[in-house]
Design an enzyme around this catalytic site. Structure first.
Site, mmCIF file in Angstrom:
data_model
loop_
_atom_site.group_PDB
_atom_site.id
_atom_site.type_symbol
_atom_site.label_atom_id
_atom_site.label_comp_id
_atom_site.label_asym_id
_atom_site.label_seq_id
_atom_site.Cartn_x
_atom_site.Cartn_y
_atom_site.Cartn_z
ATOM 1 N N LYS A 23 51.222 24.764 2.125
ATOM 2 C CA LYS A 23 51.290 24.546 0.665
ATOM 3 C C LYS A 23 51.202 25.891 -0.047
ATOM 4 O O LYS A 23 51.990 26.192 -0.940
ATOM 5 C CB LYS A 23 50.131 23.662 0.232
ATOM 6 C CG LYS A 23 49.871 23.647 -1.281
ATOM 7 C CD LYS A 23 48.755 22.719 -1.694
ATOM 8 C CE LYS A 23 47.395 23.298 -1.616
ATOM 9 N NZ LYS A 23 47.023 24.205 -2.698
ATOM 10 N N ASN A 24 50.239 26.724 0.379
ATOM 11 C CA ASN A 24 49.974 27.958 -0.371
ATOM 12 C C ASN A 24 50.962 29.071 -0.079
ATOM 13 O O ASN A 24 50.851 30.163 -0.634
ATOM 14 C CB ASN A 24 48.531 28.415 -0.135
ATOM 15 C CG ASN A 24 47.552 27.444 -0.778
ATOM 16 O OD1 ASN A 24 47.939 26.583 -1.578
ATOM 17 N ND2 ASN A 24 46.289 27.556 -0.411
ATOM 18 N N CYS A 118 38.896 23.924 -12.937
ATOM 19 C CA CYS A 118 39.199 22.758 -12.115
ATOM 20 C C CYS A 118 37.895 22.389 -11.411
ATOM 21 O O CYS A 118 36.866 23.014 -11.646
ATOM 22 C CB CYS A 118 40.308 23.059 -11.110
ATOM 23 S SG CYS A 118 39.760 24.200 -9.859
ATOM 24 N N ARG A 123 38.058 29.649 -12.474
ATOM 25 C CA ARG A 123 39.325 30.166 -11.950
ATOM 26 C C ARG A 123 40.180 30.836 -13.033
ATOM 27 O O ARG A 123 41.281 30.424 -13.357
ATOM 28 C CB ARG A 123 40.089 29.038 -11.250
ATOM 29 C CG ARG A 123 39.252 28.445 -10.130
ATOM 30 C CD ARG A 123 39.971 27.392 -9.368
ATOM 31 N NE ARG A 123 41.032 27.989 -8.535
ATOM 32 C CZ ARG A 123 41.876 27.242 -7.830
ATOM 33 N NH1 ARG A 123 41.802 25.944 -7.894
ATOM 34 N NH2 ARG A 123 42.813 27.813 -7.109
ATOM 35 N N ASP A 306 38.910 27.556 2.032
ATOM 36 C CA ASP A 306 39.605 26.259 2.076
ATOM 37 C C ASP A 306 39.219 25.433 3.298
ATOM 38 O O ASP A 306 39.630 24.281 3.404
ATOM 39 C CB ASP A 306 41.124 26.459 2.060
ATOM 40 C CG ASP A 306 41.588 27.008 0.724
ATOM 41 O OD1 ASP A 306 42.751 27.428 0.632
ATOM 42 O OD2 ASP A 306 40.778 27.031 -0.215
ATOM 43 N N ARG A 398 47.709 16.232 -2.602
ATOM 44 C CA ARG A 398 48.176 17.501 -3.176
ATOM 45 C C ARG A 398 48.464 18.506 -2.069
ATOM 46 O O ARG A 398 49.339 19.354 -2.202
ATOM 47 C CB ARG A 398 47.099 18.090 -4.096
ATOM 48 C CG ARG A 398 46.841 17.263 -5.321
ATOM 49 C CD ARG A 398 45.946 17.991 -6.270
ATOM 50 N NE ARG A 398 46.474 19.334 -6.553
ATOM 51 C CZ ARG A 398 45.934 20.156 -7.440
ATOM 52 N NH1 ARG A 398 44.867 19.797 -8.112
ATOM 53 N NH2 ARG A 398 46.458 21.345 -7.660
HETATM 54 C C1 EPZ Z 1 44.436 30.650 -3.752
HETATM 55 O O1 EPZ Z 1 43.949 30.305 -5.027
HETATM 56 C C2 EPZ Z 1 44.704 29.328 -3.046
HETATM 57 N N1 EPZ Z 1 45.723 28.598 -3.801
HETATM 58 C C3 EPZ Z 1 43.408 28.534 -2.964
HETATM 59 O O2 EPZ Z 1 43.691 27.340 -2.247
HETATM 60 C C4 EPZ Z 1 42.380 29.354 -2.190
HETATM 61 O O3 EPZ Z 1 41.161 28.656 -2.148
HETATM 62 C C5 EPZ Z 1 42.178 30.708 -2.881
HETATM 63 O O4 EPZ Z 1 43.453 31.380 -3.006
HETATM 64 C C6 EPZ Z 1 41.231 31.618 -2.119
HETATM 65 O O5 EPZ Z 1 41.724 31.828 -0.823
HETATM 66 C C7 EPZ Z 1 47.012 28.984 -3.703
HETATM 67 O O6 EPZ Z 1 47.350 29.934 -3.002
HETATM 68 C C8 EPZ Z 1 48.011 28.185 -4.487
HETATM 69 P P1 EPZ Z 1 42.015 33.586 -6.055
HETATM 70 P P2 EPZ Z 1 43.812 31.437 -6.156
HETATM 71 O O7 EPZ Z 1 42.780 34.096 -7.222
HETATM 72 O O8 EPZ Z 1 44.837 32.482 -5.966
HETATM 73 C C9 EPZ Z 1 38.470 34.560 -9.064
HETATM 74 C C10 EPZ Z 1 43.600 25.062 -1.803
HETATM 75 O O9 EPZ Z 1 42.662 24.315 -1.532
HETATM 76 N N2 EPZ Z 1 39.539 35.128 -9.917
HETATM 77 O O10 EPZ Z 1 42.141 34.299 -4.734
HETATM 78 O O11 EPZ Z 1 43.727 30.733 -7.449
HETATM 79 C C11 EPZ Z 1 38.626 33.067 -8.877
HETATM 80 O O12 EPZ Z 1 37.993 32.380 -9.931
HETATM 81 C C12 EPZ Z 1 43.463 26.087 -2.907
HETATM 82 O O13 EPZ Z 1 44.716 25.076 -1.202
HETATM 83 C C13 EPZ Z 1 39.191 35.764 -11.115
HETATM 84 O O14 EPZ Z 1 38.021 35.839 -11.490
HETATM 85 O O15 EPZ Z 1 42.392 32.062 -5.810
HETATM 86 C C14 EPZ Z 1 37.958 32.833 -7.552
HETATM 87 O O16 EPZ Z 1 36.573 32.726 -7.760
HETATM 88 C C15 EPZ Z 1 42.126 25.978 -3.597
HETATM 89 N N3 EPZ Z 1 40.184 36.278 -11.897
HETATM 90 C C16 EPZ Z 1 38.259 34.108 -6.765
HETATM 91 O O17 EPZ Z 1 38.597 35.100 -7.749
HETATM 92 C C17 EPZ Z 1 41.509 36.210 -11.530
HETATM 93 O O18 EPZ Z 1 42.368 36.729 -12.276
HETATM 94 C C18 EPZ Z 1 39.421 33.998 -5.790
HETATM 95 O O19 EPZ Z 1 40.492 33.448 -6.513
HETATM 96 C C19 EPZ Z 1 41.829 35.591 -10.309
HETATM 97 C C20 EPZ Z 1 40.828 35.062 -9.521
#
Ligand code: EPZ
Length: 418
Positions: A23-24, A118, A123, A306, A398
């Site tokens: 998915k990702n 969410c 996020r 995850d 999802r």
């Molecule tokens: C990706 O989400 C994945 N989704 C998530 O999978 C996964 O859990 C996550 O990476 C971490 O590995 C997709 O790839 C579509 P991040 P993403 O930006 O990119 C904070 C699933 O279950 N952050 O790496 O949204 C954020 O709040 C999903 O398949 C900021 O503060 O995650 C989080 O605490 C869930 N500011 C941390 O960083 C930003 O601008 C990591 O987030 C961006 C992120």
């Protein structure tokens, strides 16, 4: 009535399961098709609700998408209509923000709803926006939308304050068409980032270092079409391995990249399972009651957030105390309350969950709250004594393609109702 899964626990799962595409990796790959007017062909898109959501968003942006009989999907974006991702779509799937970078690069402007929080946390996307500003974009927030403008993106050195997977992907896609060189430091190293880079390279982008913490992108004037095969889903693979371990069964997952799962395999071994592996498969054999393990989620190649909920379901049956620390998201313990209703003894203290293992779970009526939490409830139900039902299965759909069918083929007594 919303669909629910009904499970009769206690059956050791046995057999082989083929894993679907990730998915990702599929979501950023689909967003990347906005970067060119040429056709992009995806060989193995997974049938997931989130993929359907981003396809709908792409069509609103001007994409023509057709599914061919040979299971390939053809995407063409001859021109972008209004470069806008509306709130009603973004609010259902945060990954919609992945169209920001491509729209900016392709059209010079984008209007994307700010994703709300969410179930698992706030996020924000501040790192994405700061990166776009470094590339010369004007960013403003109006009425809950990000308004981004850039006549021509210019390459820059970007160092994100924290590791962000979709942030890295968004910036890499924007930089692919920027003028000059971009370096992204502190980049995410998840396999899905490298997979996206593989597609961009096939489209004519010039990228080095994807999959490492430092990615260098030489902007090009335009990108062409490409054909792409998406990497297998390492989280679905890990989830199926936990299903084999938690039921004391013998399960082989095939069509995977074992290197994408090394931290999960190591944790399952530490918890007492017997693991074996080959070039594109991993086999798990449950060996009685799991042993307690301390786990901390971290960025790739560490233990993936995850997989946290899934491994908690397993450790909830261990013969001792496990500590699980969630370092990536601030609220990713929504599954704890439901596991405790099955007899688990889990206490959370901030980012740490203390899991005092019990001998068995009792089946119970449960409610899913988010994608990976729902997977952990299914796993607990497979191991529980008696019947378990998991409602709000749309969370599961999802990110898992017909998980109950894959589990049925391994001998699980699980059916979807409604
Ligand atoms: C990706 O989400 C994945 N989704 C998530 O999978 C996964 O859990 C996550 O990476 C971490 O590995 C997709 O790839 C579509 P991040 P993403 O930006 O990119 C904070 C699933 O279950 N952050 O790496 O949204 C954020 O709040 C999903 O398949 C900021 O503060 O995650 C989080 O605490 C869930 N500011 C941390 O960083 C930003 O601008 C990591 O987030 C961006 C992120």
């Amino acid at each position: 009535m919303a669909a629910l899964l009904e499970i009769e626990g206690g059956v050791p799962l046995r057999g082989t399961a083929a894993v679907s595409a990730a998915k990702n990796a599929a979501l950023p790959a689909l967003a990347a098709s906005l970067l060119t007017a040429e056709p992009v062909v995806m060989e193995n898109l997974p049938l997931l609700a989130d993929v359907t959501t981003i396809r709908r968003l792409l069509e609103r942006l001007g994409a023509q998408i057709t599914d061919e009989p040979d299971r390939t999907t053809h995407i063409r974006v001859p021109a972008v209509g209004r470069p806008e991702a509306p709130y009603e779509l973004v609010s259902t799937m945060r990954a919609s923000v992945l169209v920001l970078g491509p729209l900016l690069a392709r059209t010079g402007s984008a209007r994307v709803a700010l994703p709300g929080g969410c179930a698992i946390g706030l996020r924000p996307i501040d790192q994405h926006l700061k990166g776009f500003q470094r590339l010369g974009a004007e960013i403003s927030i109006q009425n809950g939308y990000v308004e981004a403008r850039a006549s021509r993106l210019k390459g820059a050195r970007i160092s994100t304050d924290l590791v962000t997977v979709t942030g890295t992907e968004n910036l890499m896609m924007a930089a692919a068409l920027a003028e000059g060189t971009t370096v992204i430091e502190n980049a995410a190293c998840e396999p899905e980032v490298a997979d996206l880079a593989g597609l961009l390279l096939a489209m004519g982008a010039k990228i080095e270092g994807a999959g490492s913490k430092r990615i260098e992108i030489q902007g090009v004037p335009d990108l062409g079409g490409a054909r792409h095969r998406i990497i297998p889903d390492r989280i679905e693979a890990g989830t199926l391995l936990v299903a084999g371990a938690i039921t004391g069964g013998d399960v082989t997952v095939t069509g995977i990249v074992p290197a994408h799962l090394s931290a999960v395999v190591a944790t399952l071994e530490e918890a007492g399972s017997k693991l074996d592996g080959g070039p594109d498969w991993v086999r798990v054999e449950g060996q009685g009651r799991p042993r307690p393990v301390d786990v901390a989620t971290t960025v790739f190649p560490g233990f993936p957030t995850d997989m946290q909920a899934q491994v908690m379901a397993l450790l909830g049956l261990a013969d001792g105390l496990s500590r699980i620390t969630e370092t990536i998201f601030e609220n990713r313990f929504m599954h704890v309350a439901e596991l405790n209703r099955m007899g688990a003894r889990i206490r959370t203290d901030g980012a740490t969950a203390l899991v005092r293992g019990v001998a068995h779970y009792q089946g119970a009526p449960l409610m899913a709250t988010d994608l990976r939490a729902s997977a952990s409830l299914v796993l607990a139900g497979l191991a529980a004594q008696g019947a378990t039902s998991v409602s709000r299965v749309y969370h599961l759909d999802r990110g898992y393609e017909r998980l109950e069918v894959k589990l049925q083929r391994l001998g699980a007594r699980i059916v979807r109702r409604g």
